[in-house]
Design an enzyme around this catalytic site. Structure first.
Site, PDB file in Angstrom:
ATOM      1  N   ASP A 178       0.858  -1.187   0.000  1.00  0.00           N
ATOM      2  CA  ASP A 178       0.000   0.000   0.000  1.00  0.00           C
ATOM      3  C   ASP A 178       0.894   1.237   0.000  1.00  0.00           C
ATOM      4  OD1 ASP A 178      -2.963   1.025   0.642  1.00  0.00           O
ATOM      5  OD2 ASP A 178      -1.556   2.227   1.810  1.00  0.00           O
ATOM      6  N   ILE A 179       0.600   2.193  -0.891  1.00  0.00           N
ATOM      7  CA  ILE A 179       1.395   3.422  -0.960  1.00  0.00           C
ATOM      8  C   ILE A 179       1.102   4.275   0.268  1.00  0.00           C
ATOM      9  CG2 ILE A 179       1.859   5.524  -2.271  1.00  0.00           C
ATOM     10  CD1 ILE A 179       1.013   4.054  -4.794  1.00  0.00           C
ATOM     11  N   ASN A 186      -2.449  13.186  -3.550  1.00  0.00           N
ATOM     12  CA  ASN A 186      -3.580  13.699  -4.340  1.00  0.00           C
ATOM     13  C   ASN A 186      -4.026  15.075  -3.860  1.00  0.00           C
ATOM     14  OD1 ASN A 186      -4.010  11.668  -6.264  1.00  0.00           O
ATOM     15  ND2 ASN A 186      -5.173  10.418  -4.826  1.00  0.00           N
ATOM     16  N   ASP A 195      -1.944   9.933 -10.323  1.00  0.00           N
ATOM     17  CA  ASP A 195      -1.895   8.894 -11.358  1.00  0.00           C
ATOM     18  C   ASP A 195      -0.463   8.660 -11.824  1.00  0.00           C
ATOM     19  OD1 ASP A 195      -4.607   8.625 -11.208  1.00  0.00           O
ATOM     20  OD2 ASP A 195      -5.057   9.706 -13.063  1.00  0.00           O
ATOM     21  N   GLU A 221      -4.613   2.472  -4.235  1.00  0.00           N
ATOM     22  CA  GLU A 221      -3.153   2.562  -4.124  1.00  0.00           C
ATOM     23  C   GLU A 221      -2.542   1.262  -3.625  1.00  0.00           C
ATOM     24  OE1 GLU A 221      -4.727   4.740  -0.358  1.00  0.00           O
ATOM     25  OE2 GLU A 221      -5.407   4.267  -2.400  1.00  0.00           O
TER      26      GLU A 221
END
Length: 301
Positions: A178-179, A186, A195, A221
């Site tokens: 997971d980022i 964002n 993106d 993500e």
């Protein structure tokens, strides 16, 4: 050196391998077409730059920066001997890619070392991955944004791997990624940059995935890596390398590098475990990494 470079200019340009030449001060004096294709950086961007400008941002398998310290070019020039190594360069588009480098000291007619040449070739096992992607495109099993296998594909591959485990005893490992702080990316930079980060992570993971394994986007993500014929050591090695290479990758935004990190959970299949159970266990371990402070791997193997 200038005479030498002019004498061999045509040979340099027609090599299939990337090649660049530096002088004793590690100023780049020649950058061939293959180097442009492999790195995305043009000769105009590179000639006259110094290694320590760190555009290629080489790191080794432990994440150590090589262009600023521990430079193999310096070692080859100081020792007067050729050497080979595998490093990870930073592509202009932002992702990391593995390359094998061969460095030779460059001598003048008196035998004095006046620079060095570095040949490098792409070591990413992309042929198998790209064939997989082409097959998956026909089955609409790729993620539209990143080009990676999507969740439906990953679930199918995982089930097939578990069936093989039950039938042949071939173990499978899964790591869930997971980022970290993706919402902040964002919110701060906009969804378009978000993106770009997703594509950066996807490309870095794909370039450094073994041909026998599969990595894809689970959703949002989140990414999942599937390691076939896994051992505890091989699963942890792939998971940690993925984490490290994403951390070392970046895109440029308003003249400044923007990078992200991954929280990772890694789990080796247990006897009688279902696909949902394995995913759930790796997902819980990923949240354990979040609680530890992020940018790390938690394992239950």
């Amino acid at each position: 050196m200038d005479l030498f470079l002019s004498d061999y200019a045509e040979i340099f340009e027609n090599l299939f391998e990337g090649l660049y030449v530096v002088d004793r001060n590690r100023v780049i004096r020649r950058w061939n077409r293959a180097a442009e294709q492999l790195t995305g950086f043009t000769a105009e961007e590179m000639i006259g730059r110094r290694c320590e400008d760190n555009l290629l941002n080489h790191v080794d398998g432990h994440g150590r920066q090589l262009c600023i310290s521990n430079c193999p070019l310096v070692e080859a020039m100081n020792e007067g001997q050729a050497l080979e190594n595998e490093v990870f360069l930073h592509h202009k588009d932002g992702h990391r890619m593995p390359v094998r480098v061969r460095i030779n000291p460059l001598r003048d007619r008196c035998g004095e070392v006046v620079g060095a040449t570095e040949l490098f070739v792409d070591m990413s096992e992309m042929s198998g991955i790209m064939q997989q992607v082409e097959d998956l495109k026909r089955q609409t099993l790729t993620d539209r944004l990143t080009g990676l296998p999507n969740r439906a594909c990953l679930e199918g591959e995982l089930q097939r791997s578990l069936d093989e485990y039950k039938r042949y005893g071939w173990p499978v490992g899964l790591f869930f990624m997971d980022i970290d702080h993706f919402k902040a990316v964002n919110d701060t930079y906009g969804h378009e940059r978000g993106d770009d980060i997703l594509r950066l992570v996807a490309t870095t993971l794909a370039h450094n995935c073994r041909a026998s394994d599969i990595v894809g986007r689970w959703g949002g993500e989140e990414f999942v890596g599937l390691v076939r014929n896994a051992t505890t050591a091989s699963l942890l090695q792939v998971a940690e390398r993925s984490r490290m290479l994403v951390e070392q990758s970046f895109i440029m935004v308003d003249g400044r590098p923007l990078n992200v990190t991954l929280s990772v959970g890694a789990a080796l299949v247990r006897e009688g475990e279902s696909a949902a159970g394995l995913v759930r266990r790796a997902d819980h371990l990923m949240f354990e990494s979040k609680h530890k402070g992020r940018n790390c791997v938690s394992a239950d193997v």
